[in-house]
Design a protein around this motif. Sequence first.
Motif, mmCIF file in Angstrom:
data_model
loop_
_atom_site.group_PDB
_atom_site.id
_atom_site.type_symbol
_atom_site.label_atom_id
_atom_site.label_comp_id
_atom_site.label_asym_id
_atom_site.label_seq_id
_atom_site.Cartn_x
_atom_site.Cartn_y
_atom_site.Cartn_z
ATOM 1 N N ALA A 24 0.836 -1.197 0.000
ATOM 2 C CA ALA A 24 0.000 0.000 0.000
ATOM 3 C C ALA A 24 0.872 1.248 0.000
ATOM 4 C CB ALA A 24 -0.925 -0.004 1.206
ATOM 5 N N ASN A 69 -9.948 -2.348 0.222
ATOM 6 C CA ASN A 69 -9.419 -1.050 -0.210
ATOM 7 C C ASN A 69 -9.858 0.070 0.715
ATOM 8 O OD1 ASN A 69 -8.037 -2.098 -2.406
ATOM 9 N ND2 ASN A 69 -9.781 -1.876 -3.794
ATOM 10 N N LYS A 70 -11.102 -0.004 1.201
ATOM 11 C CA LYS A 70 -11.582 1.013 2.136
ATOM 12 C C LYS A 70 -10.810 0.957 3.446
ATOM 13 C CE LYS A 70 -16.330 1.338 0.365
ATOM 14 N NZ LYS A 70 -17.772 1.055 0.659
ATOM 15 N N SER A 75 -7.806 -0.222 3.843
ATOM 16 C CA SER A 75 -6.444 0.224 3.536
ATOM 17 C C SER A 75 -6.361 1.744 3.527
ATOM 18 C CB SER A 75 -6.008 -0.335 2.184
ATOM 19 O OG SER A 75 -4.740 0.167 1.810
ATOM 20 N N ASN A 76 -7.314 2.397 2.895
ATOM 21 C CA ASN A 76 -7.321 3.860 2.851
ATOM 22 C C ASN A 76 -7.505 4.458 4.240
ATOM 23 O OD1 ASN A 76 -6.954 4.025 0.065
ATOM 24 N ND2 ASN A 76 -9.150 3.907 -0.355
ATOM 25 N N THR A 77 -8.342 3.812 5.057
ATOM 26 C CA THR A 77 -8.544 4.295 6.427
ATOM 27 C C THR A 77 -7.258 4.173 7.229
ATOM 28 O OG1 THR A 77 -10.872 3.634 6.355
ATOM 29 C CG2 THR A 77 -9.919 4.030 8.521
ATOM 30 N N ASN A 118 -4.987 6.937 6.229
ATOM 31 C CA ASN A 118 -5.454 8.235 6.731
ATOM 32 C C ASN A 118 -5.251 8.381 8.235
ATOM 33 O OD1 ASN A 118 -6.285 9.143 4.205
ATOM 34 N ND2 ASN A 118 -8.326 8.251 4.416
#
Length: 354
Positions: A3, A201-202, A204-206, A209
């Motif tokens: 990532a 993916n959600k 991973s993005n969290t 962030n």
Amino acid sequence: MFAEYRTKPYVILCYEALFRCLLERYRTNEILIADYNRYYAGFRGEKDVDYKLALYPHNDFLIHPDIRLKNFNHYFQIDTLILTKKFFCILEIKNISGELEYDPVLRQLIQKKGEVENGYKDPILQAEAQKVNLVTWLQKFNINIPVETISVISNPSTIIRIKEGDTEIYNKLIHAESLHEHLDKLSLKYTKDVLTKSTINKISNTILNENTPYLPNLFKTYNISEHHLIKGIQCPNCQHYPINRLYKKWFCPKCSTINHKAHERVILDYFLLYKNTITNKKCRQLLQITSGRTAYVILNSMKLSQTGKNSAREYHAPLLKNFPQNSDFLSRNRSILDFNNKNKSEIEDKFYLN
């Protein structure tokens, strides 16, 4: 796939900034060097494991290196987190040389190097504690998925001896060389998809962030004050300081070296050691210049994000991944870091610069 790729953590960047900023007589303090070497050895071990993971053929693995997330009022840190649709896996990575003996009854790891023995925290317990924290963190997003843990010894020459106990330990404490094999076992163990690719993916993005890298305060740790530090910019060639600003260049009055961007590393080191914002006034003090216009041009040339206007304008530090990864100063001064074989018991537990 990764990532994000692992970069030097703040703690290593801060030590390297401190070495550049300290007066020469303070740079060779044994405890300062030992602490830096310990962190850097851990980082090298993590990079070695990253290389092994990069060669792993499963493209559906999403790898997060060096994450630090918050649960309620405390943070927890994971060396490497692997996300899949079937399971998550936490890697606790140790770069320890010599001979290691793991006692599953007393839950301790003992390093033997010659006649010297050192004790370490149980890496299996550490990974299990991270698992508890991760499961709790995931509950905020209604994510329920199996979480496995593996403690990885990255140094291939390290000998691991495990006293009699639960055979499951052989799946929990491994050499990096067998990491692919153990990940294959987990892939065979968990055959049912629990999460969709979109959900992965959600998450991973969290994680990206909410990741909050640890930024140490080395001045407080080592009781460092202004009289320990170099004033102005030091010449990258002969180490004379301060060098002078002359016609949009930095000029060394001792060796006549000319440098156009000598200010950049000094300002970045300020972000690492002092605070994550700088003003025009503070920049002038830092670089030992008098012109506000010159400071304005210098700060804007670095393309830093800004807030405020006029004298209240502040320039913000770049993201961790955007700090320079090279350490030219240390490579030119290897004698400073020739400190790897001291017996830990020979060094005081707490130390302050005088």
